[in-house]
Design a protein around this motif. Structure first.
Motif, PDB file in Angstrom:
ATOM      1  N   GLN A 163       6.905  20.223  47.799  1.00  0.00           N
ATOM      2  CA  GLN A 163       5.840  19.823  46.904  1.00  0.00           C
ATOM      3  C   GLN A 163       6.145  18.436  46.366  1.00  0.00           C
ATOM      4  N   LEU A 222      10.668  24.133  48.038  1.00  0.00           N
ATOM      5  CA  LEU A 222       9.964  25.212  47.353  1.00  0.00           C
ATOM      6  C   LEU A 222      10.555  26.608  47.546  1.00  0.00           C
ATOM      7  N   TYR A 274      -4.219  17.045  41.926  1.00  0.00           N
ATOM      8  CA  TYR A 274      -4.071  18.385  41.377  1.00  0.00           C
ATOM      9  C   TYR A 274      -5.199  18.675  40.394  1.00  0.00           C
ATOM     10  N   SER A 333       5.214  26.671  44.329  1.00  0.00           N
ATOM     11  CA  SER A 333       4.433  25.697  43.565  1.00  0.00           C
ATOM     12  C   SER A 333       4.929  25.694  42.132  1.00  0.00           C
ATOM     13  N   PHE A 342       1.405  19.196  49.156  1.00  0.00           N
ATOM     14  CA  PHE A 342       2.336  20.119  49.793  1.00  0.00           C
ATOM     15  C   PHE A 342       2.497  19.766  51.268  1.00  0.00           C
ATOM     16  N   THR A 382      -1.532  24.972  39.890  1.00  0.00           N
ATOM     17  CA  THR A 382      -1.337  25.436  41.258  1.00  0.00           C
ATOM     18  C   THR A 382      -0.885  26.888  41.199  1.00  0.00           C
TER      19      THR A 382
END
Length: 528
Positions: free
Chosen positions: A352, A380, A184, A505, A339, A96
């Protein structure tokens, strides 16, 4: 006689491996890469599921934080890689980049050349994506990036549970839109980890102008008449750099070595009996990290990879991987997440998630004897700031790492909101046929005070530390936007420590991007 090169790169991690590879593309330039750790030959560094072994001591410095003042004195295991490839060799391989606004904010803070449009070409340059192309992705770079090879049905059920709470599925969280639940993309190639060392260094180890030294412990950076001229090793030998010393030891290692070299807060160095080369109070300040909270539920059947913890089944898992490149060994174990928002008015997602396909995957995290699933959340954009300081002038001593978690009350509030949202997701009807019961935090945790007491026992680092050699526009910044060290000629820093604010991230891909951009700036500034 001292050994000499044009460039010395200290730290063979995510950024250092990139810089060594890129600079040595010019055969007329002599490059020396110094890595304190050893080789990455052990299979755990290449098998995706090897991540489960990494926070438990393999290829780690073995450091911990100081007792956390605002978390009831909790001490966190703080895994920092000690192996060629650095964090990219031991992480969960999640690819990410952060949100575009993260980089636009860097530019607004005075870091010209670091807006999202400025850095996007460097992300594409590194990337060898096996699925996506176009504006946001590259397919010709050395870094393998791929979709998960071994998802489980519980991942799809998680997406449905998130959707029931208004969180949409997002096909590509590194594309135009970040928000949503997602698989992901992973730094993997052919179901094997693609670390920075494997992608950038190993294919080029035959270059005569590239020297890689493993188990090479640097005692200090040597500065003469205001210029970095090389390094002194622990054994007393010296290596000289005719052009530049490039420090790439990470958000903990870089400020640590600078302070051991007499570069840092003068009062702190003097207390330890270290001769002050340069008084720079911001070295080791501004430490930022994402505090990771987790909800753990027991599953009602073989819905996660916990069942393969049994010895006879682990053998079967290994055989399946060898024959098909599928199954638990092919999984990073945290390849699903996404997210979303703790604060609905946030400028972009401020939470996240990482869905762990098992329990007890990381050091200190509880495991379910009958099998379970873990859903992590981290806030985050923390406002709390910590520090990295020396405990001693002895380079063998661990540094004092103080992330200062939850010093700002908003961090505590937003973190608890994220934890509550993970509970809501795991409690949805879409997961009810797979989940027997939530075990942590569990039904006895109800008030915010009880939640806070819970996270003071059950939380960990997200391994996203940054900011301790932050770049900026003024002389008080540690480095300039060209990553040149303010006050010391011939010295540059290029790793996650230069981030003025931690990205929204995981930090590995941004650190590789920093390496790519740093290499270009070095070549431009040196005319090579």
């Amino acid at each position: 006689m001292a050994e000499g090169y044009d460039f010395i790169i200290i730290g063979g991690g995510s950024a250092g491996s990139v810089i060594a590879s890129r600079l040595s593309e010019n055969p007329d330039v002599r490059v020396c890469l110094l890595e304190a750790g050893g080789s990455d030959r052990h299979p755990f560094f290449h098998l995706p599921a090897g991540f489960a072994k990494m926070t438990k001591g393999i290829a780690s410095w073995g450091w911990s934080t100081t007792p956390q003042t605002h978390m009831q004195g909790k001490v966190f295991t703080y895994t920092q890689a000690k192996v060629i490839g650095g964090g990219s060799a031991i992480n969960a391989q999640i690819y990410t980049r952060g949100h575009p606004l993260d980089y636009d904010e860097w530019r607004q803070l005075g870091c010209e050349g670091w807006s999202y449009e400025d850095v996007l070409p460097y992300f594409r340059k590194s990337e060898g994506n096996d699925t996506y192309a176009g504006r946001y992705h590259g397919q010709d770079g050395p870094l393998g990036v791929s979709k998960p090879a071994a998802p489980l049905p519980i991942c799809e059920a998680y997406f449905e549970a998130a959707k029931a709470l208004g969180i949409p599925f997002n096909e590509d969280v590194t594309g135009e839109v970040q928000e949503g639940a997602a698989y992901y993309q992973l730094t993997q190639k052919n179901a094997r980890r693609s670390s920075s060392a494997m992608a950038f260094l190993h294919p080029n180890r035959g270059r005569k102008n590239l020297t890689v030294k493993l188990r090479a412990n640097v005692r200090r950076i040597v500065v003469e008449q205001g210029r970095a001229v090389g390094v002194e090793m622990l054994d007393g030998t010296r290596i000289t750099a005719e052009r530049e010393v490039v420090l790439c030891s990470g958000a903990i290692g870089s400020p640590r070595l600078l302070q051991l070299s007499g570069i840092g807060p003068a009062d702190h160095l003097q207390e330890l009996g270290i001769d002050v080369v340069l008084d720079q109070p911001q070295v080791g300040a501004n430490l930022q990290d994402h505090l990771d909270l987790y909800c753990i539920a027991e599953v009602s059947g073989p819905h996660t990879y916990d069942r393969f913890a049994k010895p006879h089944l682990s053998v079967l898992a290994g055989m399946k991987y060898l024959l098909t490149k599928k199954g638990p060994v092919a999984s990073s174990l945290f390849e699903t997440g996404g997210f979303w928002y703790a604060d609905p008015d946030a400028r972009s997602p401020d939470l996240q998630f990482h869905l762990g396909l098992g329990t007890g995957i990381e050091a200190g995290v509880v495991s379910m004897p009958e099998g379970g699933v873990t859903l992590n959340s981290c806030y985050l954009r923390p406002r709390s700031r910590g520090s990295v300081r020396l405990a001693s002038s002895d380079p063998a001593k661990a540094p004092l790492i103080d992330p200062n978690y939850c010093a700002d009350p908003r961090d505590r509030e937003m973190s608890i909101r994220g934890l509550k949202l993970t509970q809501q997701i795991l409690g949805q009807q879409a997961l009810s046929h797979m989940i027997k019961a939530e075990r942590l935090p569990g039904p006895d945790v109800r008030t915010d005070e009880e939640y806070f007491n819970f996270i003071c026992q059950h939380s960990k680092t997200s391994h996203h530390c940054a900011g301790t050699c932050a770049m900026g526009a003024g002389d008080s910044a540690v480095v300039t936007p060209r990553l040149a060290f303010n006050g010391v000629e011939g010295l540059r820093v290029a790793d996650a420590s230069i981030m003025p604010r931690v990205v929204s991230s995981n930090t590995n891909a941004p650190t590789i991007m920093i390496g790519e951009k740093a290499a270009d700036m070095i070549r431009e500034d040196q005319g090579i």
